[in-house]
Design a protein around this motif. Structure first.
Motif, mmCIF file in Angstrom:
data_model
loop_
_atom_site.group_PDB
_atom_site.id
_atom_site.type_symbol
_atom_site.label_atom_id
_atom_site.label_comp_id
_atom_site.label_asym_id
_atom_site.label_seq_id
_atom_site.Cartn_x
_atom_site.Cartn_y
_atom_site.Cartn_z
ATOM 1 N N GLY A 26 21.136 34.653 18.352
ATOM 2 C CA GLY A 26 20.040 34.415 19.273
ATOM 3 C C GLY A 26 19.397 33.063 19.056
ATOM 4 O O GLY A 26 19.079 32.701 17.922
ATOM 5 N N VAL A 27 19.238 32.324 20.131
ATOM 6 C CA VAL A 27 18.460 31.085 20.128
ATOM 7 C C VAL A 27 17.166 31.447 20.838
ATOM 8 O O VAL A 27 17.123 31.537 22.064
ATOM 9 C CB VAL A 27 19.201 29.939 20.842
ATOM 10 C CG1 VAL A 27 18.340 28.678 20.858
ATOM 11 C CG2 VAL A 27 20.547 29.669 20.186
ATOM 12 N N ILE A 28 16.107 31.720 20.049
ATOM 13 C CA ILE A 28 14.838 32.188 20.599
ATOM 14 C C ILE A 28 13.906 30.986 20.717
ATOM 15 O O ILE A 28 13.512 30.396 19.710
ATOM 16 C CB ILE A 28 14.213 33.300 19.728
ATOM 17 C CG1 ILE A 28 15.162 34.497 19.634
ATOM 18 C CG2 ILE A 28 12.889 33.757 20.316
ATOM 19 C CD1 ILE A 28 15.914 34.548 18.356
ATOM 20 N N ASN A 30 10.321 29.331 22.407
ATOM 21 C CA ASN A 30 9.032 29.650 23.030
ATOM 22 C C ASN A 30 8.596 28.516 23.957
ATOM 23 O O ASN A 30 9.273 27.486 24.062
ATOM 24 C CB ASN A 30 7.968 29.997 21.985
ATOM 25 C CG ASN A 30 7.541 28.826 21.129
ATOM 26 O OD1 ASN A 30 7.760 27.649 21.463
ATOM 27 N ND2 ASN A 30 6.932 29.124 19.992
ATOM 28 N N LYS A 31 7.454 28.683 24.618
ATOM 29 C CA LYS A 31 6.981 27.704 25.606
ATOM 30 C C LYS A 31 6.431 26.434 24.968
ATOM 31 O O LYS A 31 6.084 25.484 25.668
ATOM 32 C CB LYS A 31 5.944 28.343 26.530
ATOM 33 C CG LYS A 31 4.711 28.838 25.820
ATOM 34 C CD LYS A 31 3.782 29.553 26.774
ATOM 35 C CE LYS A 31 2.611 30.129 26.008
ATOM 36 N NZ LYS A 31 1.752 30.938 26.848
ATOM 37 N N HIS A 32 6.354 26.391 23.637
ATOM 38 C CA HIS A 32 5.854 25.218 22.921
ATOM 39 C C HIS A 32 6.986 24.355 22.376
ATOM 40 O O HIS A 32 6.770 23.535 21.476
ATOM 41 C CB HIS A 32 4.938 25.641 21.771
ATOM 42 C CG HIS A 32 3.825 26.540 22.195
ATOM 43 N ND1 HIS A 32 2.786 26.127 22.997
ATOM 44 C CD2 HIS A 32 3.606 27.855 21.954
ATOM 45 C CE1 HIS A 32 1.963 27.138 23.215
ATOM 46 N NE2 HIS A 32 2.446 28.204 22.603
ATOM 47 N N ASP A 33 8.209 24.554 22.894
ATOM 48 C CA ASP A 33 9.398 23.832 22.410
ATOM 49 C C ASP A 33 9.627 24.076 20.914
ATOM 50 O O ASP A 33 9.907 23.142 20.156
ATOM 51 C CB ASP A 33 9.312 22.337 22.698
ATOM 52 C CG ASP A 33 9.503 22.033 24.167
ATOM 53 O OD1 ASP A 33 10.212 22.796 24.852
ATOM 54 O OD2 ASP A 33 8.938 21.026 24.644
ATOM 55 N N GLU A 34 9.490 25.336 20.533
ATOM 56 C CA GLU A 34 9.759 25.743 19.157
ATOM 57 C C GLU A 34 10.863 26.789 19.159
ATOM 58 O O GLU A 34 11.052 27.516 20.133
ATOM 59 C CB GLU A 34 8.504 26.354 18.515
ATOM 60 C CG GLU A 34 7.360 25.369 18.390
ATOM 61 C CD GLU A 34 6.086 26.037 17.919
ATOM 62 O OE1 GLU A 34 5.370 25.416 17.113
ATOM 63 O OE2 GLU A 34 5.793 27.172 18.367
ATOM 64 N N ILE A 35 11.568 26.859 18.040
ATOM 65 C CA ILE A 35 12.665 27.801 17.877
ATOM 66 C C ILE A 35 12.360 28.723 16.694
ATOM 67 O O ILE A 35 11.819 28.282 15.676
ATOM 68 C CB ILE A 35 13.998 27.053 17.679
ATOM 69 C CG1 ILE A 35 15.178 28.024 17.694
ATOM 70 C CG2 ILE A 35 13.985 26.201 16.416
ATOM 71 C CD1 ILE A 35 16.509 27.338 17.879
ATOM 72 N N LEU A 36 12.693 29.990 16.849
ATOM 73 C CA LEU A 36 12.456 30.975 15.800
ATOM 74 C C LEU A 36 13.654 31.006 14.858
ATOM 75 O O LEU A 36 14.787 31.208 15.293
ATOM 76 C CB LEU A 36 12.230 32.359 16.418
ATOM 77 C CG LEU A 36 11.801 33.469 15.474
ATOM 78 C CD1 LEU A 36 10.471 33.141 14.790
ATOM 79 C CD2 LEU A 36 11.697 34.794 16.231
ATOM 80 N N LEU A 37 13.394 30.772 13.573
ATOM 81 C CA LEU A 37 14.440 30.762 12.552
ATOM 82 C C LEU A 37 14.066 31.687 11.401
ATOM 83 O O LEU A 37 12.885 31.958 11.174
ATOM 84 C CB LEU A 37 14.645 29.346 12.005
ATOM 85 C CG LEU A 37 15.069 28.268 13.009
ATOM 86 C CD1 LEU A 37 15.099 26.906 12.328
ATOM 87 C CD2 LEU A 37 16.414 28.588 13.638
ATOM 88 N N PHE A 104 23.151 34.112 22.777
ATOM 89 C CA PHE A 104 22.243 34.266 23.898
ATOM 90 C C PHE A 104 21.010 33.395 23.711
ATOM 91 O O PHE A 104 20.511 33.244 22.596
ATOM 92 C CB PHE A 104 21.760 35.718 24.009
ATOM 93 C CG PHE A 104 22.824 36.703 24.380
ATOM 94 C CD1 PHE A 104 23.051 37.039 25.710
ATOM 95 C CD2 PHE A 104 23.590 37.318 23.401
ATOM 96 C CE1 PHE A 104 24.017 37.972 26.052
ATOM 97 C CE2 PHE A 104 24.564 38.251 23.737
ATOM 98 C CZ PHE A 104 24.783 38.580 25.066
ATOM 99 N N ARG A 105 20.510 32.866 24.824
ATOM 100 C CA ARG A 105 19.200 32.214 24.816
ATOM 101 C C ARG A 105 18.168 33.297 25.106
ATOM 102 O O ARG A 105 18.347 34.103 26.026
ATOM 103 C CB ARG A 105 19.117 31.125 25.888
ATOM 104 C CG ARG A 105 17.746 30.467 25.931
ATOM 105 C CD ARG A 105 17.678 29.386 26.972
ATOM 106 N NE ARG A 105 16.284 28.985 27.152
ATOM 107 C CZ ARG A 105 15.904 27.753 27.395
ATOM 108 N NH1 ARG A 105 16.796 26.795 27.511
ATOM 109 N NH2 ARG A 105 14.627 27.475 27.536
ATOM 110 N N CYS A 106 17.095 33.313 24.314
ATOM 111 C CA CYS A 106 16.064 34.348 24.436
ATOM 112 C C CYS A 106 14.680 33.717 24.467
ATOM 113 O O CYS A 106 14.508 32.559 24.093
ATOM 114 C CB CYS A 106 16.130 35.303 23.235
ATOM 115 S SG CYS A 106 17.745 36.002 22.920
ATOM 116 N N ARG A 107 13.710 34.524 24.881
ATOM 117 C CA ARG A 107 12.306 34.097 24.846
ATOM 118 C C ARG A 107 11.483 35.228 24.232
ATOM 119 O O ARG A 107 11.809 36.404 24.418
ATOM 120 C CB ARG A 107 11.804 33.720 26.222
ATOM 121 C CG ARG A 107 11.660 34.866 27.172
ATOM 122 C CD ARG A 107 11.229 34.399 28.570
ATOM 123 N NE ARG A 107 11.020 35.494 29.474
ATOM 124 C CZ ARG A 107 11.954 36.298 29.965
ATOM 125 N NH1 ARG A 107 13.196 36.144 29.611
ATOM 126 N NH2 ARG A 107 11.647 37.271 30.790
#
Length: 159
Positions: A26-28, A30-37, A104-107
């Motif tokens: 998953g590439v998660i 958010n709306k702040h151009d950040e990625i969850l790792l 998958f791209r996720c939000r």
């Protein structure tokens, strides 16, 4: 890190022989151009969230389960990013595995990221402009997820 029960049962039958499994990444974003790792327990590295598809489970459902289990974040799938057969790999105990990975791209929908299982040391949002050291494959997955092209990436056969 808990090995899924179905893999333990398969290993009783096949020993250390190569298992072909479906992996999920998953590439998660958010709306702040950040990625969850997540920072992994097994090697201490930061990485994308991922896991193994359970028998009978739909891929998108399986990835959303993995994201919630690992980070406590509830997410939604935006699109399939890529389908790729990864090279065979061996674990320290001699088990051999090869993954067909679905990325998958996720939000995020809700929930604050936190360590939510025994597989991670840390979980956090990282600015896309200042990410930690990731593998080339992970950086490629992120670039593909950020692409405006909605079609999944896959290796085409040579005609």
């Amino acid at each position: 890190m808990a090995t899924p029960e179905f893999i333990l049962e398969l290993r009783e039958k096949v020993g250390h022989d190569l298992l072909w499994l479906t992996g999920l990444t998953g590439v998660i974003l958010n709306k702040h151009d950040e990625i969850l790792l997540v920072r992994r327990v097994d090697n201490g590295r930061w990485s994308l969230i991922g896991g193994i598809l359970e028998p009978g489970e739909q891929p998108a459902v399986g990835l959303l389960r993995e994201i919630q289990e690992e980070t406590a974040v509830e997410a939604a799938i935006d699109r399939l990013v890529s389908i790729e057969s990864l090279p065979p790999a061996s674990y320290p105990n001699g088990d051999q595995v090869q993954f067909l990975d679905l990325c998958f791209r996720c939000r995020p929908l809700r929930g604050e990221p936190r360590v939510n299982d025994d597989e991670s040391l840390d979980v956090r949002w990282w600015p896309l402009s200042d990410m930690p050291d990731l593998t080339d494959r992970e950086r490629e997955s992120i670039a593909n997820a950020l692409s405006p092209d909605p079609l999944p990436i896959y290796v085409r056969s040579e005609d």
